[in-house]
Design a protein around this motif. Structure first.
Motif, PDB file in Angstrom:
ATOM      1  N   TYR A   1      10.648  29.661  70.791  1.00 29.91           N
ATOM      2  CA  TYR A   1       9.301  29.315  70.342  1.00 29.91           C
ATOM      3  C   TYR A   1       9.037  27.822  70.581  1.00 29.91           C
ATOM      4  N   PRO A   2       9.022  27.384  71.836  1.00 31.51           N
ATOM      5  CA  PRO A   2       8.808  25.961  72.083  1.00 31.51           C
ATOM      6  C   PRO A   2       7.332  25.587  71.993  1.00 31.51           C
ATOM      7  N   PRO A   3       7.052  24.331  71.641  1.00 32.56           N
ATOM      8  CA  PRO A   3       5.693  23.818  71.805  1.00 32.56           C
ATOM      9  C   PRO A   3       5.470  23.530  73.290  1.00 32.56           C
ATOM     10  N   ASP A   4       4.334  22.957  73.633  1.00 33.50           N
ATOM     11  CA  ASP A   4       4.131  22.533  75.012  1.00 33.50           C
ATOM     12  C   ASP A   4       5.253  21.577  75.398  1.00 33.50           C
ATOM     13  N   PHE A   5       5.792  21.743  76.596  1.00 33.95           N
ATOM     14  CA  PHE A   5       6.872  20.855  77.026  1.00 33.95           C
ATOM     15  C   PHE A   5       6.685  20.475  78.486  1.00 33.95           C
ATOM     16  N   THR A   6       7.298  19.380  78.880  1.00 30.05           N
ATOM     17  CA  THR A   6       7.171  18.892  80.245  1.00 30.05           C
ATOM     18  C   THR A   6       8.093  19.668  81.166  1.00 30.05           C
ATOM     19  N   ASP A   7       7.622  19.958  82.364  1.00 27.86           N
ATOM     20  CA  ASP A   7       8.406  20.754  83.304  1.00 27.86           C
ATOM     21  C   ASP A   7       9.461  19.934  84.037  1.00 27.86           C
ATOM     22  N   GLY A   8       9.049  18.858  84.664  1.00 26.35           N
ATOM     23  CA  GLY A   8       9.979  18.127  85.513  1.00 26.35           C
ATOM     24  C   GLY A   8      10.295  18.943  86.762  1.00 26.35           C
ATOM     25  N   ASP A   9      11.155  18.406  87.623  1.00 23.26           N
ATOM     26  CA  ASP A   9      11.525  19.080  88.860  1.00 23.26           C
ATOM     27  C   ASP A   9      13.029  19.229  88.931  1.00 23.26           C
ATOM     28  N   PRO A  10      13.551  20.455  88.857  1.00 20.01           N
ATOM     29  CA  PRO A  10      15.007  20.658  88.874  1.00 20.01           C
ATOM     30  C   PRO A  10      15.682  20.143  90.146  1.00 20.01           C
ATOM     31  N   LEU A  11      14.917  19.949  91.210  1.00 13.11           N
ATOM     32  CA  LEU A  11      15.492  19.443  92.446  1.00 13.11           C
ATOM     33  C   LEU A  11      15.463  17.917  92.516  1.00 13.11           C
ATOM     34  N   ALA A  12      14.871  17.273  91.513  1.00 15.88           N
ATOM     35  CA  ALA A  12      14.844  15.810  91.485  1.00 15.88           C
ATOM     36  C   ALA A  12      16.211  15.268  91.080  1.00 15.88           C
ATOM     37  N   ALA A  13      16.534  14.097  91.593  1.00 23.63           N
ATOM     38  CA  ALA A  13      17.856  13.506  91.341  1.00 23.63           C
ATOM     39  C   ALA A  13      18.092  13.229  89.867  1.00 23.63           C
ATOM     40  N   ASP A  14      17.035  12.954  89.116  1.00 22.81           N
ATOM     41  CA  ASP A  14      17.198  12.582  87.704  1.00 22.81           C
ATOM     42  C   ASP A  14      16.926  13.748  86.751  1.00 22.81           C
ATOM     43  N   TRP A  15      16.933  14.998  87.267  1.00 25.13           N
ATOM     44  CA  TRP A  15      16.621  16.158  86.426  1.00 25.13           C
ATOM     45  C   TRP A  15      17.529  16.235  85.206  1.00 25.13           C
ATOM     46  N   ASP A  16      18.825  16.087  85.390  1.00 20.57           N
ATOM     47  CA  ASP A  16      19.767  16.189  84.280  1.00 20.57           C
ATOM     48  C   ASP A  16      19.878  14.895  83.492  1.00 20.57           C
ATOM     49  N   ASP A  17      19.322  13.806  84.020  1.00 17.26           N
ATOM     50  CA  ASP A  17      19.446  12.512  83.365  1.00 17.26           C
ATOM     51  C   ASP A  17      18.159  12.070  82.677  1.00 17.26           C
ATOM     52  N   ALA A  18      17.152  12.944  82.679  1.00 17.16           N
ATOM     53  CA  ALA A  18      15.887  12.577  82.046  1.00 17.16           C
ATOM     54  C   ALA A  18      16.125  12.275  80.571  1.00 17.16           C
ATOM     55  N   PRO A  19      15.473  11.234  80.051  1.00 19.91           N
ATOM     56  CA  PRO A  19      15.712  10.863  78.649  1.00 19.91           C
ATOM     57  C   PRO A  19      15.331  11.982  77.687  1.00 19.91           C
TER      58      PRO A  19
ATOM     59  N   PRO B   1      14.680  11.309  70.283  1.00 19.99           N
ATOM     60  CA  PRO B   1      13.695  11.814  69.320  1.00 19.99           C
ATOM     61  C   PRO B   1      12.270  11.381  69.616  1.00 19.99           C
ATOM     62  N   ASN B   2      12.097  10.339  70.416  1.00 21.19           N
ATOM     63  CA  ASN B   2      10.754   9.844  70.708  1.00 21.19           C
ATOM     64  C   ASN B   2      10.174  10.422  71.994  1.00 21.19           C
ATOM     65  N   ASP B   3      10.940  11.233  72.698  1.00 23.84           N
ATOM     66  CA  ASP B   3      10.462  11.823  73.945  1.00 23.84           C
ATOM     67  C   ASP B   3       9.959  13.240  73.702  1.00 23.84           C
ATOM     68  N   PRO B   4       8.962  13.674  74.475  1.00 24.32           N
ATOM     69  CA  PRO B   4       8.492  15.055  74.324  1.00 24.32           C
ATOM     70  C   PRO B   4       9.573  16.041  74.759  1.00 24.32           C
ATOM     71  N   LEU B   5       9.501  17.230  74.214  1.00 27.07           N
ATOM     72  CA  LEU B   5      10.431  18.274  74.623  1.00 27.07           C
ATOM     73  C   LEU B   5      10.268  18.519  76.117  1.00 27.07           C
ATOM     74  N   ASN B   6      11.397  18.704  76.813  1.00 24.07           N
ATOM     75  CA  ASN B   6      11.293  18.967  78.241  1.00 24.07           C
ATOM     76  C   ASN B   6      11.974  20.275  78.611  1.00 24.07           C
ATOM     77  N   ALA B   7      11.722  20.704  79.836  1.00 26.79           N
ATOM     78  CA  ALA B   7      12.223  21.993  80.295  1.00 26.79           C
ATOM     79  C   ALA B   7      13.744  22.061  80.269  1.00 26.79           C
ATOM     80  N   ARG B   8      14.406  20.949  80.527  1.00 25.72           N
ATOM     81  CA  ARG B   8      15.864  20.940  80.525  1.00 25.72           C
ATOM     82  C   ARG B   8      16.393  21.339  79.142  1.00 25.72           C
ATOM     83  N   SER B   9      15.764  20.853  78.092  1.00 22.41           N
ATOM     84  CA  SER B   9      16.207  21.175  76.730  1.00 22.41           C
ATOM     85  C   SER B   9      16.013  22.658  76.422  1.00 22.41           C
TER      86      SER B   9
END
Length: 242
Positions: A188-206, A209-217
């Motif tokens: 039951y997630p709220p709106d979250f950011t997608d990001g790009d799994p093929l981007a170099a920083d996909w697994d390193d995205a911050p 607690p101050n960042d919005p929920l993201n797809a990796r989480s």
């Protein structure tokens, strides 16, 4: 996570979270069978999966608002595999607008059909393949909009209704399929950011607690749940608002 030897079906995988999950499943060794509303969209992601990880990936067209399309999708998958180990109900139409008059009747009907009826029919027609697995999981990407008295979302009331129906279906299904060893897991997630799994920083995205929920989480929650021993039933994941 090692998904080698497991077959995973993902609806609504032509973009966004479905695409991210397809790529991650491929990297984990799964055979990925993915659908999108258009075959071209599904094929594009299947090609990305194969290029990214070398995993076996097949594409299918499925309009979740069309019962004939759902049945054809399940039949096409059944012609290619004797079982499904993980079914991810990710596809559903989002509809924006807090007022009923913010959307046309056809859009409201499509939203309810894809999010509610589409999920029910997908599980119904994939159930024989799920029962053929030694340990199957049904994963539902619901939404915090389905939670009682969640007034934060600006989604259209029809989207709230579709997700509430999906949640109710998942809840009773979890109880009724549990004796068969089939787990039903809902997020039951709220709106979250997608990001790009093929981007170099996909697994390193911050992810502070101050960042919005993201797809990796959200993706990590799915992988955590399906990796648990078969005697561990995680019914749902809820995400606290900031």
């Amino acid at each position: 996570m090692d998904l080698t030897g497991r077959t995973i079906v993902i609806t609504g995988a032509g973009r966004g979270f479905g695409r991210a999950l397809a790529l991650e499943a491929g990297r984990s060794g799964a055979r990925v069978l993915l659908s999108a509303r258009t075959l071209a969209g599904a094929r594009h992601v299947a090609d990305e999966v194969a290029t990214d990880s070398g995993a076996e990936a097949e594409a299918f067209a499925c309009d979740l608002a069309d019962p004939d399309s759902v049945r054809a999708f399940a039949a096409a998958v059944a012609a290619r595999t004797d079982r499904v180990d993980v079914l991810v109900n990710n596809g559903a139409r989002y509809l924006h607008g807090p007022d009923l008059w913010d959307a046309e009747d056809d859009a409201i009907t499509d939203t309810l059909a894809s999010g509610a009826t589409g999920t029910i029919l997908t599980v119904k027609h994939f159930l024989p393949l799920l029962r053929a697995s030694a340990g199957a999981d049904v994963v539902n990407l619901v939404s915090s909009a389905a939670e009682p008295r969640n007034l934060r979302s600006q989604a259209h009331p029809a989207f709230h209704a579709a997700k509430a129906a999906q949640a109710g279906f998942a809840d009773v299904l979890s109880h009724r399929l549990r004796p068969e060893g089939i787990r039903v897991i809902s997020l039951y997630p709220p709106d979250f950011t997608d990001g790009d799994p093929l981007a170099a920083d996909w697994d390193d995205a911050p992810r502070t607690p101050n960042d919005p929920l993201n797809a990796r989480s959200v993706l990590d929650c799915v992988l955590f749940a399906i990796a648990q021993p078969r005697n561990c039933f995680i019914r749902s994941f809820h995400f606290e608002p900031m």
